[in-house]
Design an enzyme around this catalytic site. Structure first.
Site, PDB file in Angstrom:
ATOM      1  CG  ASP A   1       4.108  -6.452   5.445  1.00 46.76           C
ATOM      2  OD1 ASP A   1       4.363  -7.225   6.392  1.00 46.76           O
ATOM      3  OD2 ASP A   1       4.863  -6.310   4.468  1.00 46.76           O
TER       4      ASP A   1
ATOM      5  N   GLY B   1       1.533  -2.318  -1.767  1.00 46.83           N
ATOM      6  CA  GLY B   1       0.164  -2.820  -1.877  1.00 46.83           C
ATOM      7  C   GLY B   1      -0.528  -2.872  -0.525  1.00 46.83           C
TER       8      GLY B   1
ATOM      9  CE  LYS C   1       6.969  -3.469   5.448  1.00 47.65           C
ATOM     10  NZ  LYS C   1       7.919  -4.271   4.639  1.00 47.65           N
TER      11      LYS C   1
ATOM     12  CB  ALA D   1       9.633  -3.693  -4.731  1.00 46.21           C
ATOM     13  N   GLY D   2       9.206  -5.606  -1.832  1.00 51.44           N
ATOM     14  CA  GLY D   2       9.540  -5.620  -0.412  1.00 51.44           C
ATOM     15  C   GLY D   2       9.309  -4.297   0.288  1.00 51.44           C
TER      16      GLY D   2
ATOM     17  N   PRO E   1       6.955   0.553  -6.534  1.00 55.16           N
ATOM     18  CG  PRO E   1       9.174   0.429  -7.252  1.00 55.16           C
ATOM     19  CD  PRO E   1       8.289   1.153  -6.292  1.00 55.16           C
ATOM     20  CG  MET E   2       2.884  -3.318  -7.289  1.00 50.08           C
ATOM     21  SD  MET E   2       1.871  -3.133  -8.777  1.00 50.08           S
ATOM     22  CE  MET E   2       2.949  -2.196  -9.855  1.00 50.08           C
TER      23      MET E   2
ATOM     24  N   GLY F   1       6.109  -2.932   0.726  1.00 53.80           N
ATOM     25  CA  GLY F   1       4.785  -2.888   1.341  1.00 53.80           C
ATOM     26  C   GLY F   1       3.823  -1.939   0.671  1.00 53.80           C
TER      27      GLY F   1
END
Length: 270
Positions: free
Chosen positions: A133, A99, A8, A94-95, A91-92, A97
């Site tokens: 989130d 995970g 997102k 990274a903003g 990617p983690m 969401g």
């Protein structure tokens, strides 16, 4: 059984104030995009979790998918276990969401796999225990988000005629680092009013409070945003607590040519 947890973006992100419980009250618009991981689950004789794709740092027991399984374990018949495989693409740190999406989609997938018939309301409540989130990804549709990121209002926002280019500069920013860089304040522009304006009017009035201080620390963030506008973006912003930057376009662009060496994704807005 397989599902595809998606990322997102945040369209605007205002950090209002710190709460007594240590969290922050925020306001933002969450919008799902089609950049996806793959999550597979099947009934097994013992619990097993493994992953492929991007390497997931940290202790495996802290993975939100495992925590999601633990939350549902009391509803699952005692003799039935599950084998779960995650192919990690988003990617983690990274903003995006990613995970949080994995944890929420695990709740939905296990609910379907074991035919638990748990309501969306209960799943959202459980997702809130996984992280701020996570509840968003239960219904997974555009919303105005407030409180600490777990309360939502439906909004009438359709960006499906636009394309989105997402650029990750391969900078990992922890939530703690991001919040440590900001000072809380009331927003100059009410996000719920600003989001109703034409997308061409968003620049300068819909902002992310994390972006300016993090762009000072990591100039690549600001350089990517500037490049997206140069390439014709209708609107560009850092998403979440960074470091990913996105641009919303009315055309497709050549990401390999302009963002060589960076992680990029491009697709139609949902």
């Amino acid at each position: 059984m397989i599902s595809f947890p998606n990322a997102k973006i945040n369209i605007g992100l205002n950090i209002l104030h710190k709460r007594e419980d240590g969290f922050h009250n925020i306001e933002s618009v969450f919008y799902p995009i089609a950049w996806q991981d793959a999550l597979e689950a099947c009934i097994a004789s013992s619990f097993e979790f493994n992953s492929s794709g991007l390497d997931i740092p940290g202790d495996t027991k802290n993975n939100l998918i495992i925590k999601a399984y633990k939350l549902l374990e009391e509803f699952i018949p005692p003799k039935e276990k599950v084998k779960i495989h995650l192919h990690k693409v988003i990617p983690m740190g990274a903003g995006l969401g990613g995970g949080s999406a994995d944890g929420a989609f695990a709740l939905k997938l296990l609910n379907e796999l074991f035919k638990l018939n748990l309501s969306e309301e209960l799943l959202e409540s459980m997702a809130g225990k996984l992280g701020s989130d996570c509840p968003f990804f239960i219904q997974n549709k555009p919303v105005f988000c407030y409180d600490r990121g777990i309360k939502f209002k439906e909004i009438d926002l359709d960006l499906s005629s636009y394309k989105i280019c997402v650029v990750n500069p391969n900078i990992h920013i922890s939530t703690a680092e991001a919040y440590g860089a900001i000072t809380t304040s009331l927003p100059k522009n009410a996000l719920m009013d600003a989001i109703k304006k034409p997308i061409a009017a968003w620049k300068g009035i819909i902002t992310n409070d994390f972006e300016e201080p993090l762009a000072k620390k990591y100039p690549k963030i600001g350089a990517i945003k500037k490049q997206l506008y140069t390439l014709g973006a209708c609107y560009a912003s850092m998403t979440g607590s960074g470091s990913t930057v996105y641009g919303i376009f009315d055309k497709e662009i050549d990401t390999k040519k302009h963002f060589e060496g960076l992680t990029t994704w491009q697709g139609q807005m949902l």
